[in-house]
Design a protein around this motif. Structure first.
Motif, PDB file in Angstrom:
ATOM      1  N   ILE A 134      43.870  37.045  39.673  1.00  0.00           N
ATOM      2  CA  ILE A 134      44.746  35.952  40.067  1.00  0.00           C
ATOM      3  C   ILE A 134      43.883  34.796  40.553  1.00  0.00           C
ATOM      4  O   ILE A 134      43.092  34.963  41.484  1.00  0.00           O
ATOM      5  CB  ILE A 134      45.713  36.367  41.193  1.00  0.00           C
ATOM      6  N   THR A 156      46.167  43.763  47.114  1.00  0.00           N
ATOM      7  CA  THR A 156      45.254  42.687  46.749  1.00  0.00           C
ATOM      8  C   THR A 156      43.915  42.793  47.463  1.00  0.00           C
ATOM      9  O   THR A 156      43.804  43.331  48.570  1.00  0.00           O
ATOM     10  CB  THR A 156      45.852  41.307  47.091  1.00  0.00           C
ATOM     11  N   GLY A 205      42.178  38.220  43.874  1.00  0.00           N
ATOM     12  CA  GLY A 205      42.488  36.799  43.912  1.00  0.00           C
ATOM     13  C   GLY A 205      41.303  35.976  44.360  1.00  0.00           C
ATOM     14  O   GLY A 205      40.501  36.416  45.202  1.00  0.00           O
TER      15      GLY A 205
END
Length: 305
Positions: A134, A156, A205
């Protein structure tokens, strides 16, 4: 000259300690006040002092090069918005553990807007049992995507850059850790740790919109610059979907969160991930975002060198 350098070596740690203490004091104090009023106050302050900072010149040069069709007055209006946004980000950082308010059952009462397609894509990422990469940019409040992931159950690992001042780093990391999942500081072992996160099924991310001296060549607003190739290099090791996430600042102290469709990687003749081509594809998505909301992007750093 030697005496001057020695004096600088002695005073630099003292200066950093003072800045670190000031940062800690501001963040802790801001938590005791209404977050929306504090954000408006910080925005007024940065709009006032920003034009006196050296970054104003950098931002003006960047905007003039990126938007040659815009008048000087339009450039100054965008710059004022940039400083406004930066002040709000600073104030909002003090309230990271309480700023994300989104209930899909009561969207009208939420501080965040998420369109149906973005929510469906997010749900797919959360439930498909696969890792994903991401990417995000310094647009609006760039801390919010990580908050959204954790708030809605997405496992995440977030790459972040440590502040240069150790004392400030500690409090900032503590505040981020409350709601942001696994935090991985940028450094020599970061690629290995991020690859391990992907292998374990996590979603990785990272912000990918700043200049990197040893990066790969990409075109951004019609000009050559360099992008961090880490995302594409990770993709070479663990192939997985790539999505972009952006936050848009709305009137009334509200935000909109958007998750992009899957960004297809570029491949070479042998079918291998093309590092430069893939980073160009990602950079082009970010450019499109910024063109829509230029006053919400951080134009104050040297993106072209």
């Amino acid at each position: 000259m030697r005496t001057r350098l020695q004096f600088r070596d002695v005073t630099k740690p003292l200066g950093q300690a003072a800045v670190g203490a000031l940062t800690i004091g501001i963040l802790r104090t801001a938590r005791h006040f209404d977050p929306t009023k504090t954000a408006s106050l910080f925005a007024r302050i940065t709009r006032s002092i920003g034009p006196m900072m050296p970054e104003q010149k950098t931002g003006r040069a960047n905007l003039t090069a990126a938007f040659p069709e815009k008048s000087p007055a339009e450039i100054e209006t965008i710059l004022a918005g940039v400083w406004d946004n930066l002040g709000r980000v600073g104030a909002e950082f003090a309230h990271l553990d309480r700023i994300w308010k989104y209930d899909p059952a009561l969207p009208e009462d939420s501080r965040i807007e998420i369109d149906k397609r973005s929510y469906d894509l997010f749900t797919q990422l959360r439930l498909d049992g696969k890792p994903a990469l991401i990417f995000a940019s310094h647009l609006a409040n760039w801390e919010l995507p990580a908050l959204a992931a954790v708030a809605h159950g997405l496992d995440t690992a977030i790459l972040y850059r440590r502040p240069n001042i150790a004392s400030a780093d500690r409090i900032i990391q503590d505040m981020r850790a409350v709601k942001m999942g696994t935090l991985i500081p940028a450094g020599r072992d970061a690629p290995l740790r991020l690859a391990e996160a992907l292998k374990s099924g996590q979603h990785v991310g990272m912000l990918v919109d700043q200049y990197l001296t040893n990066g790969v060549d990409v075109t951004f607003f019609g000009r050559k610059t360099r992008a961090n190739p880490m995302l594409a290099r990770l993709l070479r090791q663990i192939e997985c979907p790539i999505h972009g996430v952006r936050i848009i600042r709305l009137p009334g102290h509200r935000f909109r969160g958007e998750l992009s469709e899957e960004v297809k990687p570029v491949r070479d003749a042998a079918g291998q991930i093309d590092i430069q081509g893939t980073m160009q594809a990602v950079t082009s998505v970010i450019e499109g975002w910024i063109r829509e909301y230029p006053d919400q992007w951080l134009w104050l750093h040297r993106r072209w060198r």
